[in-house]
Scaffold this motif. Structure first.
Motif, PDB file in Angstrom:
ATOM      1  N   LEU A   8       2.073  72.368 -18.927  1.00  0.00           N
ATOM      2  CA  LEU A   8       0.891  73.222 -18.886  1.00  0.00           C
ATOM      3  C   LEU A   8       0.325  73.331 -17.472  1.00  0.00           C
ATOM      4  O   LEU A   8      -0.146  74.395 -17.065  1.00  0.00           O
ATOM      5  CB  LEU A   8      -0.174  72.679 -19.845  1.00  0.00           C
ATOM      6  CG  LEU A   8       0.196  72.743 -21.324  1.00  0.00           C
ATOM      7  CD1 LEU A   8      -0.794  71.974 -22.164  1.00  0.00           C
ATOM      8  CD2 LEU A   8       0.283  74.187 -21.793  1.00  0.00           C
ATOM      9  N   PHE A  47      -5.180  78.551 -23.977  1.00  0.00           N
ATOM     10  CA  PHE A  47      -5.343  77.270 -23.291  1.00  0.00           C
ATOM     11  C   PHE A  47      -5.446  77.572 -21.810  1.00  0.00           C
ATOM     12  O   PHE A  47      -4.664  78.363 -21.280  1.00  0.00           O
ATOM     13  CB  PHE A  47      -4.140  76.346 -23.534  1.00  0.00           C
ATOM     14  CG  PHE A  47      -4.057  75.814 -24.930  1.00  0.00           C
ATOM     15  CD1 PHE A  47      -4.874  74.769 -25.340  1.00  0.00           C
ATOM     16  CD2 PHE A  47      -3.158  76.350 -25.836  1.00  0.00           C
ATOM     17  CE1 PHE A  47      -4.790  74.273 -26.626  1.00  0.00           C
ATOM     18  CE2 PHE A  47      -3.067  75.856 -27.125  1.00  0.00           C
ATOM     19  CZ  PHE A  47      -3.886  74.811 -27.518  1.00  0.00           C
ATOM     20  N   SER A  48      -6.410  76.946 -21.158  1.00  0.00           N
ATOM     21  CA  SER A  48      -6.508  77.079 -19.712  1.00  0.00           C
ATOM     22  C   SER A  48      -6.449  75.696 -19.085  1.00  0.00           C
ATOM     23  O   SER A  48      -6.938  74.717 -19.660  1.00  0.00           O
ATOM     24  CB  SER A  48      -7.792  77.806 -19.310  1.00  0.00           C
ATOM     25  OG  SER A  48      -8.921  77.055 -19.691  1.00  0.00           O
ATOM     26  N   VAL A  54      -6.781  70.221 -19.897  1.00  0.00           N
ATOM     27  CA  VAL A  54      -6.517  71.483 -20.588  1.00  0.00           C
ATOM     28  C   VAL A  54      -7.702  71.777 -21.502  1.00  0.00           C
ATOM     29  O   VAL A  54      -8.189  70.902 -22.217  1.00  0.00           O
ATOM     30  CB  VAL A  54      -5.217  71.386 -21.425  1.00  0.00           C
ATOM     31  CG1 VAL A  54      -4.977  72.660 -22.199  1.00  0.00           C
ATOM     32  CG2 VAL A  54      -4.034  71.070 -20.531  1.00  0.00           C
ATOM     33  N   GLY A  56      -8.888  74.217 -24.590  1.00  0.00           N
ATOM     34  CA  GLY A  56      -8.388  75.122 -25.618  1.00  0.00           C
ATOM     35  C   GLY A  56      -9.512  75.849 -26.318  1.00  0.00           C
ATOM     36  O   GLY A  56     -10.502  75.231 -26.721  1.00  0.00           O
ATOM     37  N   THR A  84     -13.263  74.584 -29.731  1.00  0.00           N
ATOM     38  CA  THR A  84     -13.135  74.435 -28.289  1.00  0.00           C
ATOM     39  C   THR A  84     -12.988  72.951 -28.018  1.00  0.00           C
ATOM     40  O   THR A  84     -13.873  72.165 -28.360  1.00  0.00           O
ATOM     41  CB  THR A  84     -14.384  74.976 -27.564  1.00  0.00           C
ATOM     42  OG1 THR A  84     -14.565  76.341 -27.918  1.00  0.00           O
ATOM     43  CG2 THR A  84     -14.236  74.844 -26.057  1.00  0.00           C
ATOM     44  N   HIS A  86     -11.298  69.880 -25.176  1.00  0.00           N
ATOM     45  CA  HIS A  86     -10.685  69.489 -23.910  1.00  0.00           C
ATOM     46  C   HIS A  86      -9.607  68.459 -24.223  1.00  0.00           C
ATOM     47  O   HIS A  86      -9.827  67.544 -25.019  1.00  0.00           O
ATOM     48  CB  HIS A  86     -11.717  68.837 -22.985  1.00  0.00           C
ATOM     49  CG  HIS A  86     -12.808  69.756 -22.562  1.00  0.00           C
ATOM     50  ND1 HIS A  86     -12.717  70.556 -21.459  1.00  0.00           N
ATOM     51  CD2 HIS A  86     -14.016  70.012 -23.104  1.00  0.00           C
ATOM     52  CE1 HIS A  86     -13.817  71.250 -21.332  1.00  0.00           C
ATOM     53  NE2 HIS A  86     -14.628  70.937 -22.321  1.00  0.00           N
ATOM     54  N   TYR A  87      -8.453  68.592 -23.578  1.00  0.00           N
ATOM     55  CA  TYR A  87      -7.355  67.651 -23.774  1.00  0.00           C
ATOM     56  C   TYR A  87      -7.055  67.009 -22.427  1.00  0.00           C
ATOM     57  O   TYR A  87      -6.852  67.712 -21.432  1.00  0.00           O
ATOM     58  CB  TYR A  87      -6.113  68.367 -24.310  1.00  0.00           C
ATOM     59  CG  TYR A  87      -6.408  69.141 -25.571  1.00  0.00           C
ATOM     60  CD1 TYR A  87      -6.431  68.504 -26.795  1.00  0.00           C
ATOM     61  CD2 TYR A  87      -6.696  70.502 -25.526  1.00  0.00           C
ATOM     62  CE1 TYR A  87      -6.717  69.202 -27.954  1.00  0.00           C
ATOM     63  CE2 TYR A  87      -6.988  71.206 -26.672  1.00  0.00           C
ATOM     64  CZ  TYR A  87      -6.999  70.553 -27.875  1.00  0.00           C
ATOM     65  OH  TYR A  87      -7.298  71.235 -29.025  1.00  0.00           O
ATOM     66  N   LEU A 114       0.167  71.455 -31.076  1.00  0.00           N
ATOM     67  CA  LEU A 114      -0.723  72.453 -31.670  1.00  0.00           C
ATOM     68  C   LEU A 114      -0.860  72.262 -33.176  1.00  0.00           C
ATOM     69  O   LEU A 114      -1.954  72.367 -33.719  1.00  0.00           O
ATOM     70  CB  LEU A 114      -0.234  73.864 -31.350  1.00  0.00           C
ATOM     71  CG  LEU A 114      -1.117  75.000 -31.865  1.00  0.00           C
ATOM     72  CD1 LEU A 114      -2.477  74.972 -31.198  1.00  0.00           C
ATOM     73  CD2 LEU A 114      -0.446  76.341 -31.643  1.00  0.00           C
TER      74      LEU A 114
END
Length: 183
Positions: A8, A47-48, A54, A56, A84, A86-87, A114
């Motif tokens: 990613l 995903f950004s 990351v 989502g 929403t 954060h990973y 996912l």
């Protein structure tokens, strides 16, 4: 669908768009055996990647069939929700960059799965009380039996209020101690 954090991060500043149909019925039933059935889950979002990890943004739509919590009759429950999250890597120990209200998921082995993310959030969206259309009506007759009956919360409040009212036979005794303490 699985991605490693390194994969990613290599994408750079471009968001990764997701538009997937996931078959999660067996996995959901395994984690929550009372689920009678589930449609395929439609997941749309992106995903950004940034310096924190990351992020989502996803929208999930699925239909579940669950037993009524009152009568065990099958109930169709449509779930349509946004999430929403954060990973971050399991190597990251400083969470001070995030707000208290942010959902931060530490990824085991730095793998973003996912299917697992969506499963978790579907299970979190299932309400504690699942009722049929008839059971939701105010005039629905609650189940009763010999020496027991089910009552609604409004009926319970009414009963509790009645219990707090003073018995008129004891009304004169209500001020008994306050009068004696003045002497």
């Amino acid at each position: 669908m699985k991605w490693s954090l390194n994969e990613l991060r290599q994408v750079g500043g471009q968001p990764i768009e997701v538009d997937e149909i996931l078959q999660l019925e067996d996995a959901l039933k395994k984690r929550r055996p009372d689920i009678i059935g589930a449609s395929k889950a439609h997941v749309h979002g992106l995903f950004s990647v940034d310096e924190l990890g990351v992020l989502g943004y996803l929208q999930v739509n699925i239909t579940l069939i669950l037993p009524s919590t009152r009568s065990l009759e099958p109930v169709t429950l449509n779930l349509d929700f946004d999430l929403t999250e954060h990973y971050i890597s399991h190597h990251e120990h400083d969470l001070s960059y995030f707000e208290d209200t942010d959902v931060v998921i530490v990824l085991k082995n730095d793998i973003l799965d996912l299917d697992k993310v969506i499963e978790d959030n579907i299970l979190l969206q299932i309400p504690m009380q699942v009722l049929t259309t008839a059971e939701k009506r105010a005039d629905f007759e609650m189940p009763t039996g010999r020496d027991w009956n089910v009552i609604s919360e409004s009926q319970l409040k009414k009963i509790q209020e009645e219990k707090t009212e003073l018995d008129p036979r004891f009304a004169k005794l209500q001020d008994f101690f306050s009068e004696n303490s003045e002497e």
